[in-house]
Enzyme design. Sequence first.
Site, mmCIF file in Angstrom:
data_model
loop_
_atom_site.group_PDB
_atom_site.id
_atom_site.type_symbol
_atom_site.label_atom_id
_atom_site.label_comp_id
_atom_site.label_asym_id
_atom_site.label_seq_id
_atom_site.Cartn_x
_atom_site.Cartn_y
_atom_site.Cartn_z
ATOM 1 N N ASP A 25 0.868 -1.178 0.000
ATOM 2 C CA ASP A 25 0.000 0.000 0.000
ATOM 3 C C ASP A 25 0.903 1.226 0.000
ATOM 4 O O ASP A 25 1.653 1.464 0.951
ATOM 5 C CB ASP A 25 -0.902 -0.006 1.240
ATOM 6 C CG ASP A 25 -2.075 0.953 1.101
ATOM 7 O OD1 ASP A 25 -2.114 1.709 0.118
ATOM 8 O OD2 ASP A 25 -2.951 0.945 1.985
ATOM 9 N N ASP A 35 -2.701 2.285 -6.163
ATOM 10 C CA ASP A 35 -1.626 2.303 -5.164
ATOM 11 C C ASP A 35 -1.625 1.094 -4.241
ATOM 12 O O ASP A 35 -0.972 1.129 -3.192
ATOM 13 C CB ASP A 35 -1.721 3.573 -4.328
ATOM 14 C CG ASP A 35 -3.023 3.659 -3.542
ATOM 15 O OD1 ASP A 35 -4.020 3.035 -3.966
ATOM 16 O OD2 ASP A 35 -3.056 4.339 -2.511
ATOM 17 N N GLU A 36 -2.312 0.031 -4.604
ATOM 18 C CA GLU A 36 -2.474 -1.079 -3.674
ATOM 19 C C GLU A 36 -2.574 -2.391 -4.446
ATOM 20 O O GLU A 36 -3.245 -2.464 -5.472
ATOM 21 C CB GLU A 36 -3.743 -0.852 -2.843
ATOM 22 C CG GLU A 36 -3.986 -1.843 -1.746
ATOM 23 C CD GLU A 36 -5.267 -1.526 -0.970
ATOM 24 O OE1 GLU A 36 -5.553 -2.269 -0.025
ATOM 25 O OE2 GLU A 36 -5.970 -0.555 -1.329
#
Length: 482
Positions: free
Chosen positions: A11, A105-106
């Site tokens: 993350d 983003d993960e």
Amino acid sequence: MRPAPTILHLDMDAFYASAEQAAKPSLRGKAVVVGGLGPRGVVATASYEARLLGVHSAMPTAQARRLAPNAAYLVPRFSLYRSVSEQVMELLGRLSPLVEPLSLDEAFVDLEAGGVADDSASARRAGERLRTAIRVVTGLSGSVGLAGSKMLAKIASEQAKPDGLVLIEPGTERELLAPMSVRTLPGVGPATGDHLRRAGMTTVHDLAEAGEAELVRLVGKAHGHGLYRMALGLDDRPVVAERDAKSVSVEDTFDVDLHDRVRVRAEVERLAVRCVERLRSADRSGRTVVLKVRRYDFSTLTRSETLRGPTDDPTVVREAAARLLEAVDTTGGVRLLGVGVTGLADYTQEDLFAQAADARERAEMPEQPVVQEDGGPVDEEPERESAEQLAARRWPAGHDVHHALHGPGWVQGSGVGRVTVRFEEPGGPVGRVRTFRVDDPELSPADPLPLVREPVDYSSWPASLPKSRSGPVSAAGGESRP
């Protein structure tokens, strides 16, 4: 559950805000808020400096301004975020063929499938090297969680924030989860959490002690069974490499309700073109066009039209969205519009000919006048945007510009016929501020500059890794669970 912590969850830390701080030297270490800046805007991401002041994602921007009046408020630059995300996902793809992106983003990564980890020591090494690689390639930091299941890997990455690594040893799950809030578990939102609290269950230990039968009685069979397994730390979900998108859509919320029918139609057509751009970037086509309209009283209407075949033709989607709008009553004003495409498919040549035939048929039909809901003609002169609104649309705060004399910079703000620009680049010194007329011919919008100015060759990753130019990076941050 796996016997080794070979599922990794990455993350990125405060992704949008961190990218803006890396791109703008003058914002390093300062409170930054990224999101919609109008009266109805919502915070997308806040930097850790802003979070200390109480600002968080999904908060109304107006409330954020009261909490952090001196923060930098910026409009998102998705082209930059997508570019950085592609770099990160490429690094993950070199670790394993099984990468499950959840957002820009993960992502989850199956380290065992990539042959880079089969026990705690090798998993930790892979996680530490990944964090270092991300720092070198993008200039940003990410937090890593390692565990024997997806649920626990995600919990571990939350504990690792910011810029850390947490490894949960298999066999310690129940001990770790027991004191945590029930809201920690996936699928337990505010409503379910409140329902469990009224039943006397506030921690994961309470859920495990209550037993499966009691949880089924409280929240239903399907949810109760899954909740009990998670309370015991059990999660057998695999990392899935392909998460097939079911739809592509875009929407805009307007600072002031739109009343003019022609303006509403123009916005729908603009959204349709943006939707097709996203569709094409995903190499997909779609068969059903969907229109979403939220009116002045917050009532939301959706209308859809299914075409003869999948398409990624902007004209076809735009005209379908316009036809759907004709069946919607916008009397009183519109606060939100959205256009989406569902029924996604890989594009085929036969579809192209079918859509072209449709377009020819419509072109041969006589043009129909636009009418109001009561049957009367519409004034063809749309609502005119004020100079302030035009400036905000052309010069969004935080977006990139280029001046013929001063070079690259970014918009600090605009208004009263002026636009203020700070001229600086990623990795450089804090730049100077200058103000121009909004119609200055030497000033133009520009594409974002890369966060790392010198390209990094990581074709040999993960076998080898270049060292960070910014000095050593501690990749053993965070805490390790025994």
